[in-house]
Write a protein that holds these residues in place. Structure first.
Motif, PDB file in Angstrom:
ATOM      1  N   LEU A   4       1.133  -1.085   0.342  1.00 19.01           N
ATOM      2  CA  LEU A   4      -0.523  -0.156  -0.003  1.00 19.01           C
ATOM      3  C   LEU A   4       0.594   1.053  -0.207  1.00 19.01           C
ATOM      4  CD1 LEU A   4      -3.242  -1.193   2.304  1.00 19.01           C
ATOM      5  CD2 LEU A   4      -3.400  -0.578   0.497  1.00 19.01           C
ATOM      6  N   ILE A   5       0.018   2.262  -0.443  1.00 19.21           N
ATOM      7  CA  ILE A   5       1.164   3.209  -0.305  1.00 19.21           C
ATOM      8  C   ILE A   5       0.018   4.155   0.391  1.00 19.21           C
ATOM      9  CG2 ILE A   5       2.007   5.650  -1.633  1.00 19.21           C
ATOM     10  CD1 ILE A   5       1.774   3.855  -4.412  1.00 19.21           C
ATOM     11  N   PHE A   6       0.735   5.266   1.331  1.00 22.24           N
ATOM     12  CA  PHE A   6       0.233   6.554   2.127  1.00 22.24           C
ATOM     13  C   PHE A   6       0.348   7.363   1.275  1.00 22.24           C
ATOM     14  CE2 PHE A   6      -0.082   1.950   4.276  1.00 22.24           C
ATOM     15  CZ  PHE A   6      -1.280   2.226   5.248  1.00 22.24           C
ATOM     16  N   LEU A   7      -0.760   8.300   1.471  1.00 19.67           N
ATOM     17  CA  LEU A   7      -0.411   9.767   1.333  1.00 19.67           C
ATOM     18  C   LEU A   7      -0.657  10.469   2.748  1.00 19.67           C
ATOM     19  CD1 LEU A   7      -1.917   9.938  -2.296  1.00 19.67           C
ATOM     20  CD2 LEU A   7       0.682   9.810  -1.389  1.00 19.67           C
ATOM     21  N   ASP A   8      -0.200  11.864   3.076  1.00 21.15           N
ATOM     22  CA  ASP A   8      -0.284  12.494   4.088  1.00 21.15           C
ATOM     23  C   ASP A   8      -1.174  13.877   3.387  1.00 21.15           C
ATOM     24  OD1 ASP A   8      -1.103  14.060   6.623  1.00 21.15           O
ATOM     25  OD2 ASP A   8       0.845  12.922   7.503  1.00 21.15           O
ATOM     26  N   ALA A   9      -2.172  14.246   3.713  1.00 24.24           N
ATOM     27  CA  ALA A   9      -3.756  15.014   3.550  1.00 24.24           C
ATOM     28  C   ALA A   9      -2.860  16.641   3.788  1.00 24.24           C
ATOM     29  CB  ALA A   9      -4.910  15.573   3.986  1.00 24.24           C
ATOM     30  N   GLU A  10      -1.895  16.682   4.875  1.00 24.34           N
ATOM     31  CA  GLU A  10      -0.710  17.608   5.572  1.00 24.34           C
ATOM     32  C   GLU A  10       0.003  17.472   4.411  1.00 24.34           C
ATOM     33  OE1 GLU A  10       1.325  19.806   8.937  1.00 24.34           O
ATOM     34  OE2 GLU A  10       0.106  17.281   8.839  1.00 24.34           O
ATOM     35  N   ASP A  11       0.223  17.304   3.313  1.00 26.86           N
ATOM     36  CA  ASP A  11       1.433  17.508   2.048  1.00 26.86           C
ATOM     37  C   ASP A  11       0.875  18.070   1.194  1.00 26.86           C
ATOM     38  OD1 ASP A  11       3.200  16.612   4.432  1.00 26.86           O
ATOM     39  OD2 ASP A  11       3.178  14.306   3.284  1.00 26.86           O
ATOM     40  N   PHE A  12      -0.197  17.644   0.793  1.00 25.20           N
ATOM     41  CA  PHE A  12      -1.085  18.664  -0.283  1.00 25.20           C
ATOM     42  C   PHE A  12      -2.142  19.053   0.404  1.00 25.20           C
ATOM     43  CE2 PHE A  12       0.303  14.076  -1.024  1.00 25.20           C
ATOM     44  CZ  PHE A  12       1.650  14.553  -2.561  1.00 25.20           C
ATOM     45  N   ASP A  13      -1.708  20.179   1.528  1.00 26.60           N
ATOM     46  CA  ASP A  13      -2.295  21.482   1.959  1.00 26.60           C
ATOM     47  C   ASP A  13      -3.568  21.416   1.802  1.00 26.60           C
ATOM     48  OD1 ASP A  13      -2.879  24.169   2.238  1.00 26.60           O
ATOM     49  OD2 ASP A  13      -2.648  24.720   0.650  1.00 26.60           O
ATOM     50  N   LEU A  14      -4.183  19.773   2.598  1.00 25.18           N
ATOM     51  CA  LEU A  14      -6.216  19.853   2.557  1.00 25.18           C
ATOM     52  C   LEU A  14      -6.558  19.381   3.620  1.00 25.18           C
ATOM     53  CD1 LEU A  14      -5.664  16.293  -0.099  1.00 25.18           C
ATOM     54  CD2 LEU A  14      -7.003  19.173  -0.757  1.00 25.18           C
ATOM     55  N   LEU A  15      -5.669  20.062   4.521  1.00 25.93           N
ATOM     56  CA  LEU A  15      -5.906  19.589   6.237  1.00 25.93           C
ATOM     57  C   LEU A  15      -7.043  20.658   6.282  1.00 25.93           C
ATOM     58  CD1 LEU A  15      -3.574  20.059   8.529  1.00 25.93           C
ATOM     59  CD2 LEU A  15      -4.339  17.842   7.295  1.00 25.93           C
ATOM     60  N   SER A  16      -7.722  21.708   5.109  1.00 26.07           N
ATOM     61  CA  SER A  16      -8.599  22.933   5.633  1.00 26.07           C
ATOM     62  C   SER A  16      -9.534  21.960   5.158  1.00 26.07           C
ATOM     63  CB  SER A  16      -8.544  24.448   5.613  1.00 26.07           C
ATOM     64  OG  SER A  16      -8.189  24.467   4.179  1.00 26.07           O
ATOM     65  N   GLY A  17      -9.931  21.956   4.002  1.00 26.85           N
ATOM     66  CA  GLY A  17     -10.781  20.382   3.603  1.00 26.85           C
ATOM     67  C   GLY A  17     -11.530  19.466   3.903  1.00 26.85           C
ATOM     68  N   LEU A  18     -10.627  18.951   4.813  1.00 24.57           N
ATOM     69  CA  LEU A  18     -10.842  17.720   5.548  1.00 24.57           C
ATOM     70  C   LEU A  18     -11.506  18.539   6.582  1.00 24.57           C
ATOM     71  CD1 LEU A  18      -7.969  15.503   6.307  1.00 24.57           C
ATOM     72  CD2 LEU A  18     -10.828  14.889   4.569  1.00 24.57           C
ATOM     73  N   GLN A  19     -10.913  19.084   7.039  1.00 25.36           N
ATOM     74  CA  GLN A  19     -11.906  20.318   8.626  1.00 25.36           C
ATOM     75  C   GLN A  19     -13.017  20.512   8.516  1.00 25.36           C
ATOM     76  OE1 GLN A  19      -8.622  22.690   9.603  1.00 25.36           O
ATOM     77  NE2 GLN A  19      -7.405  21.224  10.734  1.00 25.36           N
ATOM     78  N   LYS A  20     -13.420  20.687   7.171  1.00 30.34           N
ATOM     79  CA  LYS A  20     -14.547  21.460   6.691  1.00 30.34           C
ATOM     80  C   LYS A  20     -16.013  20.051   6.690  1.00 30.34           C
ATOM     81  CE  LYS A  20     -18.145  24.340   4.666  1.00 30.34           C
ATOM     82  NZ  LYS A  20     -18.706  25.192   5.644  1.00 30.34           N
ATOM     83  N   LEU A  21     -15.321  19.432   5.728  1.00 30.05           N
ATOM     84  CA  LEU A  21     -15.829  17.533   5.449  1.00 30.05           C
ATOM     85  C   LEU A  21     -16.916  17.500   6.909  1.00 30.05           C
ATOM     86  CD1 LEU A  21     -13.876  15.478   2.915  1.00 30.05           C
ATOM     87  CD2 LEU A  21     -16.125  17.127   2.449  1.00 30.05           C
ATOM     88  N   GLN A  22     -15.788  17.344   7.947  1.00 25.92           N
ATOM     89  CA  GLN A  22     -15.703  16.795   8.910  1.00 25.92           C
ATOM     90  C   GLN A  22     -16.985  17.609   9.921  1.00 25.92           C
ATOM     91  OE1 GLN A  22     -12.203  16.241  11.263  1.00 25.92           O
ATOM     92  NE2 GLN A  22     -13.532  16.265  13.507  1.00 25.92           N
ATOM     93  N   GLU A  23     -16.918  18.767  10.027  1.00 28.89           N
ATOM     94  CA  GLU A  23     -17.521  19.494  10.412  1.00 28.89           C
ATOM     95  C   GLU A  23     -18.831  19.674   9.747  1.00 28.89           C
ATOM     96  OE1 GLU A  23     -18.965  24.324   9.392  1.00 28.89           O
ATOM     97  OE2 GLU A  23     -17.091  24.049   9.735  1.00 28.89           O
ATOM     98  N   LEU A  24     -19.027  19.554   8.224  1.00 25.04           N
ATOM     99  CA  LEU A  24     -20.483  18.966   7.285  1.00 25.04           C
ATOM    100  C   LEU A  24     -21.635  18.196   7.970  1.00 25.04           C
ATOM    101  CD1 LEU A  24     -19.436  20.630   4.045  1.00 25.04           C
ATOM    102  CD2 LEU A  24     -20.806  21.823   5.893  1.00 25.04           C
ATOM    103  N   ALA A  25     -20.336  16.935   8.144  1.00 29.89           N
ATOM    104  CA  ALA A  25     -20.681  15.100   8.296  1.00 29.89           C
ATOM    105  C   ALA A  25     -20.945  15.845   9.835  1.00 29.89           C
ATOM    106  CB  ALA A  25     -20.203  14.856   7.561  1.00 29.89           C
ATOM    107  N   GLY A  26     -20.630  15.764  10.411  1.00 27.57           N
ATOM    108  CA  GLY A  26     -20.673  16.198  12.126  1.00 27.57           C
ATOM    109  C   GLY A  26     -19.955  14.670  12.525  1.00 27.57           C
ATOM    110  N   LEU A  27     -18.256  14.200  12.448  1.00 28.35           N
ATOM    111  CA  LEU A  27     -17.783  13.632  12.520  1.00 28.35           C
ATOM    112  C   LEU A  27     -17.061  13.903  13.464  1.00 28.35           C
ATOM    113  CD1 LEU A  27     -17.114  11.750   8.836  1.00 28.35           C
ATOM    114  CD2 LEU A  27     -18.878  11.130  10.493  1.00 28.35           C
ATOM    115  N   PRO A  28     -16.680  13.330  14.668  1.00 26.27           N
ATOM    116  CA  PRO A  28     -15.005  13.566  15.470  1.00 26.27           C
ATOM    117  C   PRO A  28     -13.979  13.801  15.255  1.00 26.27           C
ATOM    118  CG  PRO A  28     -16.203  11.393  16.265  1.00 26.27           C
ATOM    119  CD  PRO A  28     -16.997  11.665  15.028  1.00 26.27           C
ATOM    120  N   SER A  29     -13.683  12.783  13.762  1.00 20.71           N
ATOM    121  CA  SER A  29     -12.463  12.786  13.101  1.00 20.71           C
ATOM    122  C   SER A  29     -12.622  11.835  11.496  1.00 20.71           C
ATOM    123  CB  SER A  29     -11.819  11.889  14.192  1.00 20.71           C
ATOM    124  OG  SER A  29     -11.873  10.869  14.158  1.00 20.71           O
TER     125      SER A  29
END
Length: 194
Positions: free
Chosen positions: A153-178
């Motif tokens: 498996l190849i693992f990527l880190d969202a932080e390396d691609f400046d995707l953290l704010s987008g992940l946080q927005k998805l988390q907020e919209l879906a009401g997820l803790p993480s």
């Protein structure tokens, strides 16, 4: 006409009209690229892209393009949110993977045999370019047909691609803790040439 001129003409004719090496083209019906996501620390989901294109030149240069708007999570609203808030497809419609995979080195493989190669590919995603070190398994499916899969498996880190704010927005919209920032990537890519 003298013999040397005739020979020179024949050599030039052969060089100019000799068989051209062809690019390896992706067989889209027999290729797939997927990535995983983990929410709430325990729920894993598999997602994929419906539109990918790739070729490997006769010089061994691989280019792969993902249409990020073709993401498929099996939930329409989630597809839309990932496109809008995570990938921001209005600004970054595609991701590309490029590097060197010289398929000529596998010409001596028998059909059904495979071989491991180590390579470094460049992933251009969301305006960020990062090297991805990987070990790939190349399997010869036919005289002019190969399949390439990651050996692990190849693992990527969202932080390396400046995707953290987008992940946080998805988390907020879906009401997820993480939502995990580590993203496993898998694929099988089938190439053929005429």
């Amino acid at each position: 006409m003298k013999l040397p001129k005739i020979l020179t003409s024949l050599v030039l004719l052969f060089v100019l009209t000799g068989p051209a090496r062809a690019d390896w083209l992706l067989d889209k019906d027999n290729s797939h690229l997927s990535f995983g996501s983990i929410k709430n620390n325990t729920i894993g989901e598999s997602n994929h892209f419906g539109a990918i294109d790739s070729r490997i030149s006769d010089e061994g240069e691989i280019s792969l393009t993902l249409d990020l708007a073709s993401v498929e999570t099996w939930v329409d609203i989630r597809n839309e949110r990932i496109g809008e808030f995570l990938f921001q497809t209005g600004m970054y419609p595609v991701a590309t993977l490029s590097g060197q995979i010289d398929l000529d080195q596998f010409e001596d493989l028998a059909v059904g045999e495979n071989q491991l190669i180590e390579t470094s590919l460049v992933l251009d995603l969301h305006g960020q370019r990062k090297n991805v070190e990987c070990e790939l398994l190349v399997t010869r499916l036919g005289e002019n047909r190969v399949m390439i899969v990651p050996h692990e498996l190849i693992f990527l880190d969202a932080e390396d691609f400046d995707l953290l704010s987008g992940l946080q927005k998805l988390q907020e919209l879906a009401g997820l803790p993480s939502i995990s920032t580590a993203v496993p990537l898998s694929f099988y890519l089938t190439y053929s040439k005429e």
